[in-house]
Scaffold this active site. Structure first.
Site, PDB file in Angstrom:
ATOM      1  N   HIS A   1      65.178   5.901  46.236  1.00  0.00           N
ATOM      2  CA  HIS A   1      64.712   7.287  46.340  1.00  0.00           C
ATOM      3  C   HIS A   1      63.258   7.395  45.899  1.00  0.00           C
ATOM      4  O   HIS A   1      62.552   8.325  46.280  1.00  0.00           O
ATOM      5  CB  HIS A   1      65.596   8.214  45.493  1.00  0.00           C
ATOM      6  CG  HIS A   1      65.391   8.088  44.022  1.00  0.00           C
ATOM      7  ND1 HIS A   1      65.858   7.003  43.298  1.00  0.00           N
ATOM      8  CD2 HIS A   1      64.767   8.895  43.126  1.00  0.00           C
ATOM      9  CE1 HIS A   1      65.531   7.161  42.020  1.00  0.00           C
ATOM     10  NE2 HIS A   1      64.875   8.297  41.884  1.00  0.00           N
ATOM     11  N   ARG A   2      62.816   6.468  45.059  1.00  0.00           N
ATOM     12  CA  ARG A   2      61.411   6.293  44.709  1.00  0.00           C
ATOM     13  C   ARG A   2      61.085   4.818  44.915  1.00  0.00           C
ATOM     14  O   ARG A   2      61.906   3.945  44.608  1.00  0.00           O
ATOM     15  CB  ARG A   2      61.158   6.670  43.243  1.00  0.00           C
ATOM     16  CG  ARG A   2      61.361   8.146  42.916  1.00  0.00           C
ATOM     17  CD  ARG A   2      60.178   8.982  43.381  1.00  0.00           C
ATOM     18  NE  ARG A   2      60.290  10.382  42.987  1.00  0.00           N
ATOM     19  CZ  ARG A   2      59.811  10.882  41.865  1.00  0.00           C
ATOM     20  NH1 ARG A   2      59.219  10.089  40.987  1.00  0.00           N
ATOM     21  NH2 ARG A   2      59.936  12.162  41.592  1.00  0.00           N
TER      22      ARG A   2
ATOM     23  N   LYS B   1      67.548   4.871  34.129  1.00  0.00           N
ATOM     24  CA  LYS B   1      66.557   4.726  33.061  1.00  0.00           C
ATOM     25  C   LYS B   1      65.192   5.255  33.507  1.00  0.00           C
ATOM     26  O   LYS B   1      64.534   6.002  32.774  1.00  0.00           O
ATOM     27  CB  LYS B   1      66.464   3.246  32.684  1.00  0.00           C
ATOM     28  CG  LYS B   1      65.665   2.941  31.440  1.00  0.00           C
ATOM     29  CD  LYS B   1      65.603   1.431  31.196  1.00  0.00           C
ATOM     30  CE  LYS B   1      66.973   0.810  31.107  1.00  0.00           C
ATOM     31  NZ  LYS B   1      66.889  -0.637  30.796  1.00  0.00           N
TER      32      LYS B   1
ATOM     33  N   ASP C   1      61.074   9.723  33.439  1.00  0.00           N
ATOM     34  CA  ASP C   1      60.103  10.184  34.443  1.00  0.00           C
ATOM     35  C   ASP C   1      59.136   9.093  34.887  1.00  0.00           C
ATOM     36  O   ASP C   1      57.929   9.335  35.047  1.00  0.00           O
ATOM     37  CB  ASP C   1      59.315  11.391  33.911  1.00  0.00           C
ATOM     38  CG  ASP C   1      60.201  12.606  33.688  1.00  0.00           C
ATOM     39  OD1 ASP C   1      61.042  12.885  34.552  1.00  0.00           O
ATOM     40  OD2 ASP C   1      60.066  13.263  32.636  1.00  0.00           O
TER      41      ASP C   1
ATOM     42  N   LYS D   1      67.224  -5.055  40.060  1.00  0.00           N
ATOM     43  CA  LYS D   1      67.479  -6.100  39.062  1.00  0.00           C
ATOM     44  C   LYS D   1      67.744  -7.402  39.784  1.00  0.00           C
ATOM     45  O   LYS D   1      68.262  -7.411  40.913  1.00  0.00           O
ATOM     46  CB  LYS D   1      68.683  -5.755  38.178  1.00  0.00           C
ATOM     47  CG  LYS D   1      68.622  -6.403  36.815  1.00  0.00           C
ATOM     48  CD  LYS D   1      67.584  -5.734  35.919  1.00  0.00           C
ATOM     49  CE  LYS D   1      67.604  -6.282  34.510  1.00  0.00           C
ATOM     50  NZ  LYS D   1      66.695  -5.549  33.617  1.00  0.00           N
TER      51      LYS D   1
ATOM     52  N   THR E   1      59.320  -2.754  24.719  1.00  0.00           N
ATOM     53  CA  THR E   1      60.719  -2.335  24.585  1.00  0.00           C
ATOM     54  C   THR E   1      61.094  -2.149  23.126  1.00  0.00           C
ATOM     55  O   THR E   1      61.745  -1.161  22.757  1.00  0.00           O
ATOM     56  CB  THR E   1      61.655  -3.359  25.251  1.00  0.00           C
ATOM     57  OG1 THR E   1      61.229  -3.580  26.604  1.00  0.00           O
ATOM     58  CG2 THR E   1      63.085  -2.859  25.266  1.00  0.00           C
TER      59      THR E   1
ATOM     60  N   ASN F   1      62.745 -11.214  22.245  1.00  0.00           N
ATOM     61  CA  ASN F   1      61.549 -10.375  22.292  1.00  0.00           C
ATOM     62  C   ASN F   1      61.825  -8.956  21.805  1.00  0.00           C
ATOM     63  O   ASN F   1      61.099  -8.416  20.966  1.00  0.00           O
ATOM     64  CB  ASN F   1      61.001 -10.340  23.725  1.00  0.00           C
ATOM     65  CG  ASN F   1      59.756  -9.480  23.833  1.00  0.00           C
ATOM     66  OD1 ASN F   1      58.731  -9.784  23.257  1.00  0.00           O
ATOM     67  ND2 ASN F   1      59.857  -8.377  24.564  1.00  0.00           N
TER      68      ASN F   1
ATOM     69  N   SER G   1      55.675  -1.222  31.894  1.00  0.00           N
ATOM     70  CA  SER G   1      55.549  -1.902  33.188  1.00  0.00           C
ATOM     71  C   SER G   1      54.926  -0.971  34.220  1.00  0.00           C
ATOM     72  O   SER G   1      54.132  -1.409  35.071  1.00  0.00           O
ATOM     73  CB  SER G   1      56.925  -2.370  33.674  1.00  0.00           C
ATOM     74  OG  SER G   1      57.296  -3.587  33.067  1.00  0.00           O
TER      75      SER G   1
END
Length: 504
Positions: free
Chosen positions: A97-98, A126, A131, A138, A226, A265, A394
């Site tokens: 959708h995006r 997520k 936004d 994935k 993260t 990480n 990212s």
């Protein structure tokens, strides 16, 4: 603590003996004992269905959002020790959708199709909840990276990237991978180079993947993103009066006790940020052993020890717990599962004593365990919100690669001159002159990593408050509230774009 750990170890041994006896008497395998828990993909679907009834989306739109758009499954040969080994790899695009789709690539022997589809779905939700204008994707390769040399891993990574290029599953406007379990900047560099050789005239080719090293177009702050997002999210939830009242907490990170599962990480950086902001990291859990110190662990020293010795074992600054999962059940204010999915299930949820569980990993709590924890009064900050820091930064890296411009390059010196002029005016009209150190600190223009931190902090604050508002308005838990917000945002995007099949 010694007596507590001893009691926990004893309880675990008794549970294990009881379980073994039941398995022998019934003929069940170890895997079969988990059959009452849903698979990861099914668990994500259950969480979605729970939130769907609180959303404003129609039934047809919900079906669209829930389903996976497409999946790529490939097999290719790689030579190892004179023998041919068939490698299995997957890439799932849950929602377009995006565009582009966005999501990591993991190297793990546990990778399978349902796991990749589940992680891609989580990425869709997520991105929406914070936004970030991406669809969810994935990928994974079913190998244990420890079994392969660096040269072999490079061949595997480049071959998998070639498959993605040939099937149009990678590109700055199509699908943008990132690091995940078992991968890092090195693998992302191999992917970017392979894509560049396949598309030599794509001037924005660096944006085909994120999590790269700085020399290849990475962004400062991505490595710790993260873990920093986990810190920001938990800090925000602790500031909510209703959370403080429910868990009887003073509302600050400073002085809180923290246990972190997983020291990769995400776990390492989360521990670093909690420690730097006054929390006591009293426990860190790894797959082989756990480290405990009721007065707080020196995170950097422990990390250096493990780097040099391969394990926490032998480090004198902590108590070593030989049964690491026992430490999940120790007393603490904040428990941060930052390892893999399904770490807290029906087998141990009733033993968790943490006041707040912050899901830094994807899917660490099963639906059944989620219900048990909530009934016991534990606050759960869900994965689709809490570990969104990685995809948020990212996004910044992707935008940087498309613009071909480092953040801060155009305005840093201008900001410093403007601040210096204002400071000179203030000094001339009021108060004492400032020292040179004070002056430099006040006029300092933001560096790239500071702008990235600022953007991430603002993103997490807004998303946490949106989740809180929905939870309070609908009287639902935070996971359901975050998922509800995500569904509504995706539904609005789909409605706004319309359909080429709409009748007029």
């Amino acid at each position: 603590m010694a007596s507590l750990v001893a009691r926990q170890l004893g309880a675990l041994r008794r549970d294990a003996l009881s379980l073994s006896a039941r398995m022998l008497s019934t003929g069940l395998t170890n895997a079969a004992t988990e059959d009452h828990e849903p698979r990861f993909l099914d668990a994500v679907g259950m969480y979605f269905d729970r939130a769907a009834k609180y959303s404003s989306a129609s039934e047809e739109t919900l079906k669209h959002i829930r389903s996976t758009d497409c999946v790529l499954s490939v097999s290719f040969p790689v030579e190892k020790d004179g023998k041919t080994v068939m490698i299995k790899g997957y890439r799932s695009q849950h929602s377009r959708h995006r565009l582009p789709c966005k999501g990591g690539i993991r190297f793990s022997s546990e990778v399978d199709l349902q796991e990749v589809k589940a992680l891609a779905a989580l990425m869709t939700y997520k991105c929406a909840v914070v936004d970030v204008p991406f669809g969810g994707g994935k990928g994974g390769i079913m190998i244990n990276p420890k079994d392969w040399t660096e040269a072999e891993l490079e061949r595997i990574t480049r071959r998998f990237t070639l498959e993605l290029c040939q099937k149009n599953f990678i590109g700055p406007g199509v699908d943008v991978p990132a690091p995940d379990v078992g991968t890092g900047a090195r693998e992302m560099g191999w992917i970017a180079d392979t894509y560049r050789n396949f598309h030599p005239q794509d001037v924005s080719g660096a944006a085909c993947v994120t999590g790269k090293s700085l020399s290849l177009g990475g962004v400062r702050g991505r490595t710790e993103a993260t873990g920093l997002g986990v810190y920001y999210g938990i800090r925000e939830f602790l500031s909510f009066p209703e959370v403080q009242q429910k868990i009887n907490h003073h509302g600050k990170v400073e002085g809180s006790t923290v246990i972190i599962q997983g020291f990769g990480n995400v776990g390492y950086w989360a521990a670093k940020f909690f420690e730097a902001n006054g929390a006591k990291v009293i426990g860190i859990i790894e797959h082989d052993v756990a480290a405990y110190n009721k007065n707080g662990i020196n995170v950097e020293e422990l990390s250096q020890w493990r780097s040099e010795h391969g394990s926490f074992a032998g480090y004198s600054g902590v108590q070593i717990v030989e049964t690491p999962m026992a430490l999940l059940e120790a007393e603490c204010d904040i428990l941060v599962p930052a390892a893999l999915e399904r770490q807290i299930g029906l087998r141990n949820a009733h033993k968790i004593k943490a006041k707040l569980v912050g899901e830094a990993a994807n899917g660490p709590v099963t639906p059944g365990a989620d219900e048990v924890l909530r009934k016991n009064g534990t606050i759960i900050v869900p994965d689709l919100l809490l570990n969104a820091g990685g995809v948020c930064v990212s996004y910044f890296e992707w935008a940087k690669n498309l613009s071909h411009l480092r953040f801060g390059r155009m305005n840093k010196r201008w900001d410093e001159r403007s601040k210096a002029q204002l400071l000179t005016l203030v000094e001339g009209n009021a108060g004492r002159p400032l020292s040179e150190v004070e002056r430099r600190e006040l006029i300092h223009g933001a560096e790239e990593h500071e702008l990235v931190y600022s953007g991430l902090e603002d993103t997490m604050i807004v998303a946490c408050n949106e989740t809180r508002q929905t939870a309070n308005a609908k009287d639902i838990d935070y996971r359901t509230a975050a998922m509800t917000n995500s569904i509504n945002k995706i539904a609005a995007s789909l409605a706004g774009s319309g359909s080429i099949f709409t009748h007029t």
